[in-house]
Design a protein around this motif. Structure first.
Motif, PDB file in Angstrom:
ATOM      1  N   LYS A 138       4.243   3.438   0.108  1.00 53.05           N
ATOM      2  CA  LYS A 138       3.222   3.654  -0.174  1.00 53.05           C
ATOM      3  C   LYS A 138       3.804   2.681   1.614  1.00 53.05           C
ATOM      4  O   LYS A 138       2.768   2.353   2.291  1.00 53.05           O
ATOM      5  CB  LYS A 138       2.792   2.145  -1.069  1.00 53.05           C
ATOM      6  N   LEU A 139       4.394   1.694   1.670  1.00 51.34           N
ATOM      7  CA  LEU A 139       4.537   0.954   2.938  1.00 51.34           C
ATOM      8  C   LEU A 139       4.913   1.377   3.922  1.00 51.34           C
ATOM      9  O   LEU A 139       4.363   1.392   4.930  1.00 51.34           O
ATOM     10  CB  LEU A 139       6.159   0.101   2.316  1.00 51.34           C
ATOM     11  N   LYS A 140       5.615   2.964   3.880  1.00 49.74           N
ATOM     12  CA  LYS A 140       5.681   3.600   5.313  1.00 49.74           C
ATOM     13  C   LYS A 140       4.147   3.990   5.715  1.00 49.74           C
ATOM     14  O   LYS A 140       3.395   3.802   6.903  1.00 49.74           O
ATOM     15  CB  LYS A 140       6.378   4.633   4.777  1.00 49.74           C
ATOM     16  N   LYS A 141       2.893   4.457   4.930  1.00 52.04           N
ATOM     17  CA  LYS A 141       2.211   4.839   5.086  1.00 52.04           C
ATOM     18  C   LYS A 141       0.885   3.862   5.480  1.00 52.04           C
ATOM     19  O   LYS A 141       0.079   3.525   6.159  1.00 52.04           O
ATOM     20  CB  LYS A 141       1.056   5.207   3.582  1.00 52.04           C
ATOM     21  N   ASP A 142       1.791   2.500   4.954  1.00 57.54           N
ATOM     22  CA  ASP A 142       0.562   1.474   5.905  1.00 57.54           C
ATOM     23  C   ASP A 142       1.069   0.653   7.026  1.00 57.54           C
ATOM     24  O   ASP A 142       1.348  -0.396   7.092  1.00 57.54           O
ATOM     25  CB  ASP A 142       0.684   0.062   4.693  1.00 57.54           C
ATOM     26  N   GLY A 143       2.319   1.270   7.896  1.00 60.35           N
ATOM     27  CA  GLY A 143       2.791   0.519   9.028  1.00 60.35           C
ATOM     28  C   GLY A 143       3.714   0.075   8.745  1.00 60.35           C
ATOM     29  O   GLY A 143       4.571  -0.098   9.622  1.00 60.35           O
ATOM     30  N   PHE A 144       4.748  -0.248   7.725  1.00 56.03           N
ATOM     31  CA  PHE A 144       5.985  -0.639   8.189  1.00 56.03           C
ATOM     32  C   PHE A 144       7.123   0.439   8.542  1.00 56.03           C
ATOM     33  O   PHE A 144       6.921   1.440   8.288  1.00 56.03           O
ATOM     34  CB  PHE A 144       6.325  -1.055   6.517  1.00 56.03           C
ATOM     35  N   GLU A 145       8.238  -0.608   8.774  1.00 57.35           N
ATOM     36  CA  GLU A 145       9.102   0.370  10.376  1.00 57.35           C
ATOM     37  C   GLU A 145      10.623   0.206   9.220  1.00 57.35           C
ATOM     38  O   GLU A 145      11.917   0.716   9.677  1.00 57.35           O
ATOM     39  CB  GLU A 145       8.862   0.489  11.173  1.00 57.35           C
ATOM     40  N   GLY A 204       8.571  -4.315  14.562  1.00 58.53           N
ATOM     41  CA  GLY A 204       7.926  -3.236  13.771  1.00 58.53           C
ATOM     42  C   GLY A 204       7.827  -3.878  12.691  1.00 58.53           C
ATOM     43  O   GLY A 204       7.965  -5.395  12.173  1.00 58.53           O
ATOM     44  N   LYS A 205       7.134  -3.597  11.996  1.00 54.24           N
ATOM     45  CA  LYS A 205       6.744  -4.330  10.388  1.00 54.24           C
ATOM     46  C   LYS A 205       7.433  -4.327   9.339  1.00 54.24           C
ATOM     47  O   LYS A 205       8.252  -3.164   9.271  1.00 54.24           O
ATOM     48  CB  LYS A 205       5.025  -4.216   9.558  1.00 54.24           C
ATOM     49  N   LYS A 206       7.670  -5.506   9.160  1.00 51.82           N
ATOM     50  CA  LYS A 206       9.113  -5.650   7.898  1.00 51.82           C
ATOM     51  C   LYS A 206       9.145  -5.760   6.484  1.00 51.82           C
ATOM     52  O   LYS A 206       7.942  -6.831   6.321  1.00 51.82           O
ATOM     53  CB  LYS A 206      10.154  -6.685   9.414  1.00 51.82           C
ATOM     54  N   ALA A 207       9.320  -5.575   5.738  1.00 56.81           N
ATOM     55  CA  ALA A 207       9.065  -5.453   4.634  1.00 56.81           C
ATOM     56  C   ALA A 207      10.904  -6.232   3.279  1.00 56.81           C
ATOM     57  O   ALA A 207      11.492  -5.403   3.999  1.00 56.81           O
ATOM     58  CB  ALA A 207       8.084  -4.592   3.184  1.00 56.81           C
ATOM     59  N   LEU A 208      10.657  -6.777   2.388  1.00 61.76           N
ATOM     60  CA  LEU A 208      11.255  -7.039   1.626  1.00 61.76           C
ATOM     61  C   LEU A 208      11.425  -6.830   0.178  1.00 61.76           C
ATOM     62  O   LEU A 208      10.415  -7.351   0.132  1.00 61.76           O
ATOM     63  CB  LEU A 208      11.596  -8.053   1.656  1.00 61.76           C
ATOM     64  N   VAL A 209      12.490  -5.784   0.115  1.00 61.84           N
ATOM     65  CA  VAL A 209      11.488  -5.375  -1.743  1.00 61.84           C
ATOM     66  C   VAL A 209      12.822  -5.649  -2.648  1.00 61.84           C
ATOM     67  O   VAL A 209      14.221  -4.874  -2.479  1.00 61.84           O
ATOM     68  CB  VAL A 209      11.450  -3.525  -1.676  1.00 61.84           C
ATOM     69  N   GLY A 210      12.643  -5.735  -3.617  1.00 67.35           N
ATOM     70  CA  GLY A 210      13.547  -6.418  -4.757  1.00 67.35           C
ATOM     71  C   GLY A 210      12.964  -6.991  -6.293  1.00 67.35           C
ATOM     72  O   GLY A 210      11.865  -7.344  -6.371  1.00 67.35           O
ATOM     73  N   ASN A 213      12.310   8.427   3.462  1.00 65.50           N
ATOM     74  CA  ASN A 213      11.118   8.272   3.996  1.00 65.50           C
ATOM     75  C   ASN A 213      11.112   7.663   5.424  1.00 65.50           C
ATOM     76  O   ASN A 213      10.029   7.441   5.986  1.00 65.50           O
ATOM     77  CB  ASN A 213      10.030   7.122   3.919  1.00 65.50           C
ATOM     78  N   ASP A 214      12.310   7.883   6.206  1.00 65.27           N
ATOM     79  CA  ASP A 214      12.809   7.308   7.122  1.00 65.27           C
ATOM     80  C   ASP A 214      12.011   6.402   7.778  1.00 65.27           C
ATOM     81  O   ASP A 214      12.533   6.141   9.555  1.00 65.27           O
ATOM     82  CB  ASP A 214      11.614   8.872   8.538  1.00 65.27           C
ATOM     83  N   LEU A 215      12.493   4.944   7.704  1.00 64.28           N
ATOM     84  CA  LEU A 215      12.471   3.826   7.726  1.00 64.28           C
ATOM     85  C   LEU A 215      13.487   3.832   7.959  1.00 64.28           C
ATOM     86  O   LEU A 215      14.783   3.336   7.283  1.00 64.28           O
ATOM     87  CB  LEU A 215      10.961   2.769   6.841  1.00 64.28           C
ATOM     88  N   GLU A 216      13.957   2.750   8.767  1.00 61.89           N
ATOM     89  CA  GLU A 216      14.751   1.829   9.131  1.00 61.89           C
ATOM     90  C   GLU A 216      15.432   0.405   7.787  1.00 61.89           C
ATOM     91  O   GLU A 216      14.112   0.106   7.531  1.00 61.89           O
ATOM     92  CB  GLU A 216      14.570   0.729  10.431  1.00 61.89           C
ATOM     93  N   GLY A 217      16.351   0.969   7.056  1.00 63.90           N
ATOM     94  CA  GLY A 217      16.695   0.067   6.099  1.00 63.90           C
ATOM     95  C   GLY A 217      18.106  -1.220   5.994  1.00 63.90           C
ATOM     96  O   GLY A 217      18.718  -0.299   6.451  1.00 63.90           O
ATOM     97  N   ILE A 218      17.878  -1.833   5.405  1.00 57.67           N
ATOM     98  CA  ILE A 218      18.378  -2.906   6.040  1.00 57.67           C
ATOM     99  C   ILE A 218      19.784  -3.498   4.347  1.00 57.67           C
ATOM    100  O   ILE A 218      18.336  -3.999   3.642  1.00 57.67           O
ATOM    101  CB  ILE A 218      17.745  -4.254   7.028  1.00 57.67           C
TER     102      ILE A 218
END
Length: 565
Positions: free
Chosen positions: A137-144, A95-101, A159-164
């Motif tokens: 917003k990331l969830k709405k954009d399809g990130f998982e 799935g689509k991945k994002a790093l936030v920091g 937000n029911d996303l996988e958090g690492i």
């Protein structure tokens, strides 16, 4: 004299690594606690009050602590090695991945991502309050999948996303220890008055009583119990116990409630004070056969195999249409996890109440309606006799009248469990054994490796394809639960970052050598052997009791009686 150092880890899996590293710094007397943000700040207040010289923490927690204490606070910085390890772990997720920091994290991360050409998007924030809206917003954009600090992972889970979680490694911790030693001599102050007042008035407890050295009440606040749930004689004895040992706790009955009373002795301005806290224990807390879970995150269901895809599809199609679910399957097939999945898909919010029907107190079942639950999971129903089955059916109807989703779990099918009135409202699902869903072993293994890395701080972050093949070719008699135990022992014993094929082979060889060599099927009394034969035939026939009875040469009612022994 060793420097009293409090290490406040924002996440639990940091603790084993700190324990390992602290042996290299004998000049630091290091105590480790777990607490993120405000919780970490409370621990820091306690540490300052109790004479600690230095506090070490990480990221946002360290910054917050600095505003609450006057002693030195050391920040554990993230190293390039830390970022590389986390990005390697995340790369195996689908799935689509994002790093936030914050920029101090994202700038270095972007360099590594660009260098390795990883499919991970990077987003910088300036404040912790920016995290929740960005993740939404990331969830709405399809990130998982979202990577980041503790606050980012918490936002992902909400937000029911996988958090690492981006975790700190040895290098960063050693640097923090070195800085703690260097800065210690510049930061020591005595704040006895402020700390004690903070302890008294910032307590999270709603019911509190404070006595002076003479035993006079100088402060009280009541919310749950309205007044002191102790007689004057009991109060004096409890205070004496606290003065003798410095701390005491006991449980008392008060207006049909169980109240836990805890107290501690504190010194302030050369005076002694006794602080008592009162907590009402919920009904479930003193009944071992009852468990309550709230705010269950989205369960991770690995479903690459045809059988698991079919089961998850059946559940999703039945949502809002059926009210009763019956799950049966061998030990370790994940009945509890599937119950959480049904609860999440059906209700999302509300408590999940689990009742052990084999050990419950039947006369107290009606009291469970006082626990606000949207789903009730009734377990071990295969152990009930005919009379109890009748009572169970009545209890199910009562639950449904309260608009509660009902889940029943069992190792075998239970005849006549669901009466005709509920037949159209019931979904019956047979959970497959691991040998029937071998396509899921790769996903399960990868998930367990990541889970133990996150929660226990284990080193491995990847498992090779050849190692996966070894796992697929192995028989797991206790199904997913046995595979999970095996992976746990494997990663706990490995210091590298990759599980190789030879690691799995060696562990499997030890497993074979330490397992009983005799045929367990034929051990024990005749009755025990008969029970094991029946269970084996049931497993082979997919827990279809009619087919199993035919193979055994008995009728279904005889089989049912034998299962009840």
């Amino acid at each position: 004299m060793a420097i009293k150092t409090m290490f406040i880890a924002p996440y639990p899996s940091m603790v084993p690594l700190v324990e390992e590293c602290k042996t290299e710094y004998p000049e630091l007397d290091i105590q480790i606690e777990v607490g993120n943000l405000e919780e970490g700040a409370e621990i820091a207040r306690w540490a300052e009050k109790n004479g600690y010289d230095v506090i070490i923490s990480r990221g946002g927690t360290a910054q917050l602590i600095k505003s609450f204490v006057s002693i030195s606070v050391i920040d554990v910085h993230l190293s390039g090695y830390d970022m590389l390890r986390t990005l390697t772990l995340a790369n195996d997720f689908q799935g689509k991945k994002a790093l936030v920091g914050f920029p101090n994290i994202t700038i270095g991360a972007q360099s590594i991502i660009d260098l390795l050409e990883l499919p991970i998007h990077v987003y910088s924030i300036q404040s912790a309050i920016d995290v929740d809206p960005l993740v939404y917003k990331l969830k709405k954009d399809g990130f998982e999948v979202v990577l980041g600090d503790v606050v980012t992972v918490d936002a992902a889970q909400k937000n029911d996303l996988e958090g690492i979680l981006i975790q700190s490694g040895r290098e960063a911790i050693y640097e923090a220890f070195s800085n703690a030693y260097s800065e210690y001599e510049f930061h020591q102050r005595n704040q006895t008055l402020i700390k004690l007042l903070s302890k008294i008035f910032k307590s999270k407890k709603q019911d509190i009583l404070i006595l002076n050295s003479k035993g006079d009440q100088i402060y009280e606040n009541w919310s749950s119990v309205q007044r002191v749930p102790l007689s004057n004689k009991e109060l004096k004895k409890f205070r004496d116990d606290i003065e003798q040992d410095g701390y005491a706790t006991q449980t008392v009955s008060f207006k049909n409630k169980q109240v836990e009373v805890s107290g501690e002795l504190c010194n302030f301005a050369s005076q002694s004070f006794t602080i008592m806290y009162f907590t009402v224990k919920e009904f479930s807390e003193h009944h071992k056969w009852l468990k309550v879970k709230n705010r269950i995150p989205k369960p991770v269901i690995i479903a690459e195999s045809p059988m698991m895809k079919k089961i998850t599809s059946q559940i999703r199609k039945s949502i809002s249409k059926q009210r009763v679910y019956v799950l049966y399957g061998e030990k370790g097939t994940g009945k509890g996890l599937m119950a959480e999945f049904i609860h999440y898909e059906q209700n999302r919010t509300g408590n999940l109440l689990t009742i052990d029907m084999q050990n419950c107190e039947w006369e107290q079942l009606k009291e469970t309606f006082n626990i606000k639950s949207s789903t009730v999971n009734l377990t071990n129903i295969e152990h009930l006799d005919t009379n109890r089955i009748d009572q169970l059916r009545e209890f199910i109807h009562n639950l449904l009248e309260h608009s509660i989703t009902v889940i029943l779990t069992s190792k075998v099918q239970v005849p006549d469990l669901i009466d005709d009135s509920l037949e159209n409202d019931t979904v019956e699902l047979a959970l497959p054994s691991l040998k029937q869903r071998k396509e899921d072993i790769k996903g399960l293994a990868a998930y367990f490796v990541a889970q133990f890395h996150q929660n226990l701080g284990t080193h491995p972050v990847k498992i090779r394809e050849k190692a996966i093949e070894e796992l697929i070719d192995t028989d797991w008699n206790e199904n997913v639960s046995e595979l999970k135990r095996f992976i746990k022992s494997l990663v706990l014993g490995e210091k590298g970052y990759v599980i190789e094929s030879n690691h799995v082979k060696n562990a499997l060889q030890i497993r074979r050598e330490t397992s009983p060599k005799n045929n367990l099927l034929l051990q024990g009394t005749l009755e025990e052997i008969e029970q094991r034969v029946i269970q084996k035939i049931l497993e082979e026939e997919g827990f279809n009791q009619s087919k199993a009875a035919k193979r055994l040469g008995i009728n279904r009612s005889t089989l049912w009686r034998k299962l009840k022994k």
